[in-house]
Write a protein that holds these residues in place. Structure first.
Motif, short mmCIF file in Angstrom:
data_model
loop_
_atom_site.label_atom_id
_atom_site.label_comp_id
_atom_site.label_asym_id
_atom_site.label_seq_id
_atom_site.Cartn_x
_atom_site.Cartn_y
_atom_site.Cartn_z
N LYS A 1 0.84 -1.20 0.00
CA LYS A 1 0.00 0.00 0.00
C LYS A 1 0.88 1.25 0.00
N ARG A 2 1.91 1.18 0.80
CA ARG A 2 2.78 2.34 0.92
C ARG A 2 3.54 2.59 -0.40
N ALA B 1 1.21 4.11 -2.94
CA ALA B 1 0.85 5.49 -2.63
C ALA B 1 2.03 6.41 -2.84
N GLU B 2 3.19 5.96 -2.38
CA GLU B 2 4.35 6.83 -2.34
C GLU B 2 4.94 7.03 -3.74
N LYS B 3 5.02 5.95 -4.50
CA LYS B 3 5.75 6.01 -5.76
C LYS B 3 4.83 6.24 -6.95
N TYR B 4 3.61 5.73 -6.84
CA TYR B 4 2.74 5.77 -8.03
C TYR B 4 1.50 6.64 -7.86
N GLY B 5 1.42 7.36 -6.75
CA GLY B 5 0.31 8.28 -6.59
C GLY B 5 -1.05 7.61 -6.46
N VAL B 6 -1.05 6.38 -5.97
CA VAL B 6 -2.30 5.64 -5.84
C VAL B 6 -2.91 5.92 -4.46
N SER B 7 -4.23 6.06 -4.40
CA SER B 7 -4.92 6.26 -3.12
C SER B 7 -5.59 4.97 -2.68
#
Lengths: 343, 792
Positions: free
Chosen positions: B502-503, B506-512
């Motif tokens: 998840k991290r 979120a962190e690298k690919y801008g996914v929520s």
């Protein structure tokens, strides 16, 4: 020859004054020092110079050559510095206060806080386990001492499934399996999603998260439970908290308690977060009921344990500042995305 | 439930204890007090006043102009609309400036006549339910006396959270609560004053027949010659303060007893109900109940019938109207009974009628209480109406007795479980004060549980830990650390990875990350051409809106994408969530932990998005899980593009998911302006996949050689196949390779040029020209054998 050299020096000095750019300087260098340059052209003349003058003429030649070389070097250095100066002066002023796109997404607020809470437990030697969302009636009710006639088993309270199973109504549905797996030296938390058949509004969800934990050992006591919960909650709220126990009732613990935390936001004076009461009801807990231990094959005379739940969604709402619990199960990125990776 | 402190004080002396202290200690020792009402505080300057004269109002057909003596020097004029005014009557008079249950009284003009105050009804004062006229007070007190000196209108009322009393059947009346207060504050609980029922033993018995096993005990007695119809004001005040209306003396008496002891009672008109049959009719019946409604009583509910088997009450819930007490009643048959809690609860659910009685019966009341309640009621009734006559002996059918619980426990056990060194005397005192009979045998204790705690609440020694500790005071327990063997713990791999994935996303690919409900959204799926089966459904979906449980995660995410499409040019979401993908041979749900990602963009092409998905997955596999997956051809779910979608397989060939561009029909409905791709895979299986160790090339001290080769590759061969061809090429040299370029122009029909860069070398020598030639020739030959020619 002497005249020629002096003339060269004179010419050079004159032309040096006209050098404006690095390429002017390069041209000048070629003109005087290049293969066909003026100085280079003079050099063969040295052969024809009478012997007694050779030394003098050689020195003069060197002097002129050095003069040209050094002057050019100096000029080039000046021009370089000027060039950098020009670059600086002509640079665009960057407005660093302009917004930037981080390109990061977001973790769910539950995930962010779950990690915080889990880290506290892990630091205290706990294992994090998980459970299913669909559970058998036995695991959800019988194995945790819920009587067969208990109202919680009604269709009105529990999401029963067509195959006879249920959507687990509490994380305790995993207790039997956890107790069997970890036995008489258990220190486990098991977060999970739970379901209750109830109407949804800003304060109620039919789908919510709980974090539950058990500690089993010889002679685990109520005093141990209080110590542990107080330490744990202090870490979660990142400040020393005061806790209190009140009587509670759960079929799977005896005695059962409701544990309140003195509101860490108002210090117990009463504020919107604690609903004015000064206390936040956060942790149902108790000593594991001997029947529950027995059903997991643990000798309840020799061993005892405590179990505790964390009203996790409540904690998430408090820590994240959300005021509508429905957001947690929504895809509302306008609200969720700004959470990024921390709260 | 509301508790009147005045009433509690009938049974225990609480003098000298502040209300705040009562609340705090009760909260911590017994149950949650949700609210506190200071009754009577809002009634000021309401005084006794005698009506001196009554005149009709000249301009009104119902108003009267009164002159009253309110104790002041001059009679006071007041206009009053009550029908019951008469000269000589003493009433409650609110003077100008008075407060009537919070309502301010000032000088007024009523249809042209000045009025200096107000005569009040019981209801207006909040102390009774009668609003038919103003109060008619019998008193010998002086006019002008404050009402609070005439009646006990000042009281403190606690609202106790009913939920916190769920497991305490003994706390549904004031006497039980008084017992708690006595124990908490170490005060003496006064014995209940009751009538002696033995005196009626010689009278004839009532006819009471119990045919239902769910009726544990039915006690009855008959009383006649009741002449008093109205309850005394003191009783009305208590009933109203505790949230009930007063009706008439006999009905009020049964309610009063219920509030006092927790035992619901019912009074039948004995002239209508001669005897009792408790039965469970096989057919549904209609019952016209006291409050005037008709209720359908489901078959096999417990019903009280008269001796002619005419239903007269729904057991434990509500009495019938026709047999109820009226102002004409002067003989009554008093019921005091206990029923099976579950039977009552089920009946309540079926009938849809919850009452103060049923709420109590659902808690498993103590059957020993039925006769106590009768004896207590007679005692009070006789004080109010001295002329009553008990006309039958106590008739008592007691079919089910709870077992008596005797618990043997060592003091040491109590100490160990609590973590507190408890003094024996303290333990003994606490248990005794709560009604437990104890016998100390040295280091151990034999405890007899009182009947009112024995119906479900207290039966094992752990229960006694609770009783002792809550009275000892949880806040007096000193927290203690635990002594455990230290040992390293290993965390579950999947759980650790879940957070890491998840991290990373979120962190690298801008996914929520989102959390969606576990439902299968049938309407959404149908509207968007998404096929998704449900293997299990909810029995009751009234609160969820959807009945099926999802078998796929992507459709729920697509629903969220659709909700966000108008707000974002790029919608990037992921969830790790559960689905039910089938039933096993025991009909149990097969639950999978799925990872799903959906990307929607107005600016990126489908191809770009598709490759982004692949980058994400490769990153997850290689940087977090040290494994690899293959992208293989195969049939994907119908919401994927038939050509540009693929299955995801582990190295051992197990298919764990699917991904691809979404079907144009789906995209059209979900987000027509965005390009849309999705991925879903079994996260549990991915985490359990065998680690694929990356082979690290050894460093050679000899120089290596780099060579480029371009091949003409037919479009039918994908890159994976090329890789496979290279990896099956056998050479003794060290070889690494990378794809350098893919080229295509219009002159190339159905093929593309792929340029690879090969780096070769040897561990033990510098390569010579002939080595390089040999390598090149055999590589070209190897490709040729696989149908691929070198580009010339």
């Amino acid at each position: 020859m002497k005249q020629t050299l002096e003339q060269i020096k004179k010419d050079f000095n004159l032309e040096l004054g006209n050098v404006k750019t690095l390429s002017d300087a390069e041209n000048l260098r070629v003109k005087f020092l290049g293969k066909k340059g003026a100085i280079t052209a003079v050099m063969p003349m040295l052969r024809d110079v009478p012997a007694e003058q050779k030394r003098e003429m050689g020195m003069l030649l060197n002097e002129v050559k050095n003069h040209v070389q050094n002057s050019l070097d100096e000029k080039i250095k000046q021009l370089n510095e000027q060039e950098i100066e020009n670059q600086i002066n002509s640079a665009e002023k960057i407005d660093i206060t302009m917004p930037v796109n981080l390109g990061v997404g977001s973790l769910h607020p539950r995930t962010i806080i779950q990690k915080e809470v889990e880290d506290v437990f892990i630091s205290m030697g706990f294992v994090v386990d998980t459970g299913n969302e669909v559970e058998t009636e036995f695991n959800n009710f019988d194995a945790v001492n819920v009587p067969s006639s208990h109202p919680a088993r009604d269709v009105q309270d529990t999401f029963w499934l067509t195959n006879g199973e249920v959507l687990k109504t509490h994380t305790s549905a995993a207790q039997n399996r956890i107790l069997k797996k970890y036995g008489t030296n258990a220190r486990v938390i098991f977060p999970g999603r739970c379901f209750r058949n109830e109407a949804v509004d800003a304060g109620h969800e039919n789908t919510f998260f709980q974090i539950e934990g058990v500690i089993v050992n010889e002679n685990v006591s109520v005093a141990n439970l209080i110590y542990f919960m107080k330490e744990m909650l202090s870490k979660v709220f990142k400040k020393e908290v005061e806790v209190r126990l009140r009587p509670g009732f759960f079929p799977f613990t005896e005695p059962s308690f409701e544990m309140d935390v003195k509101c860490p936001f108002c210090g117990g004076k009463g504020c919107p977060t604690c609903g004015g009461s000064g206390w936040i009801e956060l942790c149902p807990c108790g000593m594991i009921h001997p029947n529950v231990l027995k059903m997991a094959g643990i000798d309840s005379n020799k061993y005892s344990g405590c179990a505790f739940g964390l009203g996790f969604d409540r904690l998430v709402m408090i820590k994240s500042g959300l005021n509508d619990i429905r957001v947690l199960n929504s895809g509302n990125l306008k609200i969720l995305k700004p959470f990024k990776l921390n709260i | 439930m509301r508790i009147s402190i005045n009433w509690i004080k009938d049974f225990v002396d609480l003098d000298g204890i502040e209300t705040e202290e009562l609340i705090k200690r009760f909260n911590l020792a017994t149950a949650e007090i949700e609210d506190v009402f200071y009754m009577g505080q809002n009634t000021k300057h309401v005084v006794l006043a005698k009506i001196l004269s009554v005149e009709n109002h000249p301009k009104s057909d119902h108003l009267h102009i009164l002159k009253v003596d309110d104790g002041s020097s001059e009679p006071v004029q007041v206009v009053c609309g009550a029908p019951n005014v008469r000269v000589g009557m003493v009433t409650a008079f609110a003077q100008v400036g008075a407060s009537v249950n919070g309502y301010k009284i000032s000088k007024a003009k009523l249809v042209g006549v000045e009025s200096f105050g107000m005569c009040c009804s019981e209801e207006e004062l909040g102390i009774g339910s009668d609003n038919s006229g103003i109060m008619d007070i019998k008193t010998n007190k002086k006019m002008g006396t404050e009402l609070s000196e005439v009646f006990p209108i000042n009281d403190v009322v606690f609202e106790i959270d009913n939920k916190s009393l769920t497991n305490r059947p003994d706390l549904w009346g004031h006497y039980g609560i008084a017992r708690e207060f006595a124990a908490i504050f170490d005060r003496k609980l006064k014995p209940l004053e009751v009538d002696d029922l033995k005196q009626y033993e010689k009278l004839s018995k009532l006819s009471i027949k119990v045919e239902s096993e769910n009726c544990y005990r039915y006690s009855g007695i008959a009383v006649d010659n009741v002449t008093e119809k109205r309850s005394p004001m003191e009783m009305k005040i208590r009933l109203n303060y505790c949230g009930m209306r007063d009706i008439n003396l006999l009905a009020d008496m049964t309610n009063y007893l219920m509030l006092e002891l927790g035992q619901p009672m019912h009074a039948f008109d004995h002239s209508i109900v001669g005897g009792i049959v408790v039965t469970e009719p096989e057919k549904e019946i209609d019952m016209l109940t006291l409050e005037g409604g008709v209720h359908k009583v489901a078959p096999h509910s417990v019903v009280i019938c008269d001796e002619k088997r005419v239903p007269v009450a729904i057991a434990g819930i509500k009495g019938g109207l026709k047999s109820g007490i009226t102002d004409q009643t002067n003989s009554l048959l008093l019921e005091s009974a206990t029923f099976n809690a579950v039977a009552i609860r089920k009946a309540v659910k079926k009938i849809g009628l919850t009452t103060d009685a049923s709420v109590r019966y659902e808690k498993s009341l103590d059957p020993e209480l039925t006769t106590v309640a009768i004896a207590r009621l007679l005692k009070i009734l006789k004080q109010i109406d001295g002329g009553i006559r008990v006309s039958s002996s106590l008739t008592d059918v007691y079919n089910f007795k709870y077992p008596t619980h005797k618990i043997d426990v060592d003091y040491e056990f109590l100490n160990k479980r609590s973590g507190v060194k408890l003094e024996k005397e303290k333990v003994n005192k606490i248990l005794t004060s709560l009604g437990f009979e104890i016998k100390q045998n040295g280091e151990s204790l034999s405890v007899l549980v009182p009947s009112w705690r024995g119906t479900k609440d207290v039966s094992i020694k752990e229960d006694l830990v609770e009783e002792v500790l809550r009275m000892y005071g949880y806040d007096n327990i000193v927290p203690q650390s635990m002594n455990f063997n230290l040992m390293p713990v290993e965390q579950e791999k999947e759980h650790v990875n879940e957070y890491a994935v998840k991290r990373l996303l979120a962190e690298k690919y801008g996914v929520s990350e989102v959390h969606s409900h576990i439902w299968n959204y049938v309407d959404f799926n149908k509207a968007n051409h998404i096929d998704e089966v449900s293997y299990v459904s909810l029995l009751d979906s009234s609160n969820s809106g959807q009945s099926g449980i999802r078998s796929k995660l992507v459709p729920t995410l697509l629903r969220f994408v659709s909700e966000n499409k108008n707000n974002f040019n790029d919608v990037r979401m992921c969830e790790i969530g559960r689905v039910v993908s089938g039933l096993d041979k025991n009909n149990l749900a097969i639950e999978n932990h799925m990872l799903a990602i959906c990307l929607a963009s107005t600016t990126k092409t489908e191809k770009e998005l598709y490759f982004e998905l692949k980058t994400m997955l490769n990153n997850i596999c290689e940087s977090l899980l040290a494994t690899k997956v293959d992208y293989v051809e195969g049939k994907t779910s119908n919401y994927y593009h038939p050509i540009n979608s693929n299955l995801i397989a582990l190295k051992n060939g197990t298919v764990i998911g699917e991904m691809g561009v979404n079907h144009p029909k789906v995209k059209e409905g979900v987000c027509p302006k965005h390009n849309l791709v999705s991925l879903e895979l079994d996260f549990e299986k991915l985490c359990a996949a065998e680690e694929v160790k990356t082979v690290r090339d050894k460093v050679s001290k000899y120089q290596s050689v780099a060579l480029d080769f371009s091949f003409m590759v037919p479009n039918t061969i994908n890159y994976a196949k090329l890789e496979n061809i290279i990896e099956t090429f056998k050479t003794k040299l060290n070889m690494t390779y990378s794809l350098k370029d893919v080229y295509h122009n219009e002159s190339m029909k159905n093929e593309k040029s792929y340029t690879f860069n090969f780096v070769i070398g040897s561990m033990d020598r510098t390569l010579e020209t002939k080595d390089i030639e040999k390598f090149s020739n055999s590589l070209i030959e190897h490709f040729k054998q696989n149908g691929i020619e070198l580009k010339i």
